[in-house]
Design an enzyme around this catalytic site. Structure first.
Site, PDB file in Angstrom:
ATOM      1  N   CYS A  51       0.812  -1.224   0.000  1.00  0.00           N
ATOM      2  CA  CYS A  51       0.000   0.000   0.000  1.00  0.00           C
ATOM      3  C   CYS A  51       0.836   1.261   0.000  1.00  0.00           C
ATOM      4  CB  CYS A  51      -0.939  -0.001   1.208  1.00  0.00           C
ATOM      5  SG  CYS A  51      -2.396  -1.028   0.933  1.00  0.00           S
ATOM      6  N   HIS A  99      -6.178 -13.813 -14.598  1.00  0.00           N
ATOM      7  CA  HIS A  99      -5.463 -13.332 -15.774  1.00  0.00           C
ATOM      8  C   HIS A  99      -3.995 -13.153 -15.412  1.00  0.00           C
ATOM      9  CE1 HIS A  99      -4.810 -11.208 -19.552  1.00  0.00           C
ATOM     10  NE2 HIS A  99      -4.111 -10.310 -18.865  1.00  0.00           N
ATOM     11  N   LYS A 143       0.644   3.170  -3.355  1.00  0.00           N
ATOM     12  CA  LYS A 143      -0.652   3.547  -3.914  1.00  0.00           C
ATOM     13  C   LYS A 143      -0.758   5.048  -4.172  1.00  0.00           C
ATOM     14  CE  LYS A 143      -3.549  -0.279  -2.497  1.00  0.00           C
ATOM     15  NZ  LYS A 143      -4.881  -0.649  -2.025  1.00  0.00           N
TER      16      LYS A 143
END
Length: 719
Positions: A401, A522, A404
């Protein structure tokens, strides 16, 4: 000139154990890495104790940190992934190494340097009432706690070789310097110091006499009980702290690996190879059948350069070198105080000058690991566009984080897109997930992705999965389905398959424990590892930000500090033990905590925007204020020191701007620290707060009451 892409990794080198030889190999590898090799280190502890300084530590001449080689810092410096776990098996056929609690680790070339252990726990009562001298780290921690106590102390050592006499003298010196030594006893089933020349044995015995150590020879021990060592003669020796320095042996699991063994030790040749040419071994766990020698750290240290060369050669198809051990070596024996005995080939003398010489040798060895050289930052190209230096900043880009986008920029961008576009979607601006209605059922939807902050894909997957699940838990929902989004760095096909297998096995396990199933995902190739999950969860009534009431008590389920500790790790300033604790905290599931907090009025999880940022979101949605008791907010070990040192993560400044009126002096900086897989922050009715907190703590959470909700809308007061 355009920058070149990172070279793909093609081969796996795995070092099992953080012994002296492997520690030196790691440091030398960092100076000249072999391109294309992914380096992995496996050890159960974040730090490896250096045996040469153990007597000095026991005597009180060194502190606990002086004794340890910080494997976490060393691995970060090398760019290796460190797996904190105990190896239990090597399968030479499948080329896998098994560590409890994680998928097998595949290797192309492996090396083993795990030291030896003790047979002492086989003595009746020893496991409950004694402490083996090996492994060193465990003994050091137990002794450190004991000598810090109060009152008269009786000590004993089982084993009268050089190691045992050094330990009992060091223990006696430490307790005498604190006026606590009541008695000291050295016990051996044969003659004490039988492997030392008579002249040197006499010198050591004089030192034992000076410290009042009673020597009991030719004595058989039947068992230990609380405060007593029971001898076959019927005598009982009083001891409050009993160390076992006899009966060392190799670890049992080595015998199950299909390698040639001798008395439980792995047989190696002059190239330091085992009977399997893909596996090397060094240190006390290895038997030099080509040139038998006693088990001593000096051989491991001198094997390191040869081992490094041969590992590189085995990975690149080059010729191997032979190791030729010296016939004898100088033994420097500590005599309790700052005095040592030199012994070689039966000759020797004792002097304070020898202790200073030994101290200098030991300190020079440890300085190799304390002061790891800083890697130079490549200069910017000339010319370059304006603003490039400012965009890069002065800090390395954090992972998790800490990397971010700031809350202000994010909300300003997302706000225009959070309106309801469908009848079956309920907008919840600022909340952790979207609320969908599907056939009458309420379903929440969330996604979260993390840039890797550790080299181990298993640990990174655990953290990313728990981090993503927290958004579902914070809404009072039950995890349902997950898809995985994965960006892998450039790897060969075989390393891709190995990495994917580790990640998928870990993700399956974490999601299954949460009650969710992975239904797809994915993958793509990029510059670095990134792991993310998109999740759905089912709920009866969503728990949103907009329910806190004046008088509610604020509960936090995890300590703060993960962002600062990870930033400190990148800067080489965080202690390895503190980082290991922080990683374990980030991998802790909040499932049970969410179940305990199901009656909360409002809840969120504390992540990238820090405690203040996420609290402001809750206050804004609920139109209330809050008072925080800073001293009651739990903080991770080592975080306060890093805060005082000015360590900050990449997003810290953006978080700080969310509340410029609040002080961030000293530990208060942790209020703005971005958390990865942080705790749940809940507003709980005051009449339920104490029972809820006790339930959280009983469930193993480091939870605390950190403040209360007030009438003053949007205001945060610190006390």
């Amino acid at each position: 000139m355009t920058p070149t892409a990172p070279l793909p990794l093609t081969r796996d080198l795995v070092l099992v154990g953080g012994g002296h030889a492997h520690a030196l190999v790691l440091r030398m590898w960092a100076m000249n890495p072999l391109p294309g090799v992914r380096l992995t280190v496996i050890d159960p502890q974040p730090a490896a104790a250096y045996s040469g300084m153990l007597p000095g530590f026991v005597a009180g001449h060194y502190g606990r940190d002086d004794l340890d080689i910080d494997l976490v810092k060393l691995a970060r410096f090398v760019g290796a992934r460190l797996i904190l776990g105990r190896a239990s098996r090597i399968d030479p056929v499948a080329k896998t190494i098994h560590v409890q609690g994680r998928p097998p680790i595949v290797y192309d070339i492996a090396s083993v340097d795990i030291g030896i252990t003790s047979t002492m726990p086989q003595l009746v009562g020893f496991a409950e009432h004694g402490v083996p001298a090996k492994p060193l780290g465990t003994f050091a921690a137990r002794w450190d706690a004991f000598r810090s106590g109060d009152g008269p102390a009786r000590i004993a050592c089982i084993g009268g070789g050089i190691a045992g006499t050094e330990l009992i003298l060091a223990m006696a010196h430490a307790l005498r310097s604190r006026d606590r030594l009541a008695s000291a006893t050295l016990i051996d089933r044969s003659a004490v110091l039988s492997a030392v020349s008579p002249q040197n044995a006499a010198r050591i015995r004089r030192a034992l006499d000076e410290y009042g150590v009673e020597v009991i020879e030719q004595a058989e021990i039947t068992h230990l009980s609380e405060g007593h060592i029971h001898l076959a003669s019927g005598r009982s020796v009083l001891s409050d702290f009993t160390v076992g320095a006899a009966g060392t042996r190799p670890y049992d699991w080595l015998s199950d690996c299909g390698l040639t063994m001798k008395d439980g030790f792995v047989v190696i040749d002059a190239h330091l190879q085992t009977s399997d040419p893909a596996i090397f071994a060094t240190g006390d766990c290895a038997e030099m059948a080509f040139a038998p020698r006693p088990k001593a750290g000096v051989f491991a240290v001198r094997q390191a350069p040869v081992l490094l060369h041969n590992l590189r050669a085995a990975l690149s198809g080059q010729p191997l070198k032979s190791y030729r051990p010296q016939s004898d070596y100088l033994k420097l024996v500590s005599l309790g105080g700052k005095r040592a005995l030199a012994d070689r080939s039966g000759f020797g003398f004792a002097s304070p000058l020898l202790w200073r010489w030994k101290d200098r040798i030991d300190q020079q060895f440890m300085e190799k690991f304390r002061r790891l050289p800083a890697m130079a930052t490549p200069p910017l190209p000339v010319p370059h566009a304006e603003g490039l230096a400012e965009a890069l900043g002065t800090k390395p880009l954090c992972g998790g984080c800490g990397s971010k986008v700031g809350r202000t920029a994010l909300l300003a961008t997302l706000a225009p897109h959070q309106g309801a576009a469908r009848d079956d979607l309920t907008p919840l601006p600022g909340d952790d997930a979207a609320l969908l209605t599907v056939g009458g059922a309420k379903q929440v939807l969330s996604t979260d992705h993390l840039r890797a902050m550790v080299e181990d894909p298993v640990v990174m997957t655990e953290i990313a999965a728990q981090h993503a699940l927290n958004d579902i838990y914070a809404m009072g929902a039950r995890p349902q389905a997950a898809t995985l989004t994965l960006i892998l760095p450039r790897l060969s096909d075989s390393l891709q398959a190995r990495t994917l297998a580790e990640i998928m096995a870990t993700a399956d396990q974490v999601m299954a424990e949460a009650g969710a199933a992975i239904v797809g995902g994915h993958t793509s190739i990029g510059a670095e590892l990134m792991i993310g999950f998109t999740l759905t969860g089912l709920c009866d009534y969503p728990l949103t930000l907009a329910g806190a009431r004046p008088g509610d008590v604020l509960l936090l389920t995890k300590p703060l500090g993960s962002g600062m500790i990870m930033a400190g790790d990148m800067a080489g300033a965080a202690r390895g033990t503190d980082l290991a604790e922080a990683l374990a905290m980030m991998r802790q599931s909040q499932k049970t905590a969410a179940e305990i907090l199901n009656s909360a009025h409002a809840m969120t999880d504390v992540t990238g925007f820090g405690l203040i940022g996420h609290l402001k979101g809750l206050l804004s949605a609920s139109q209330v204020g809050a008072t925080l008791s800073v001293q009651d907010i739990p903080r991770m070990t080592g975080a306060d020191a890093l805060a005082e040192a000015g360590i900050r993560s990449s997003i810290y400044d953006a978080n700080r701007r969310l509340a410029p009126d609040l002080s961030d002096a000293g530990p208060r900086a942790l209020l703005f620290d971005p958390q990865t897989s942080g705790g749940l922050l809940a507003a709980v009715a005051p009449d339920r707060a104490q029972s809820t907190l006790k339930a959280l703590q009983d469930a193993g959470y480091h939870a605390a009451m950190i403040g209360e909700i007030t009438q003053n809308s949007g205001d945060i007061t610190l006390r």
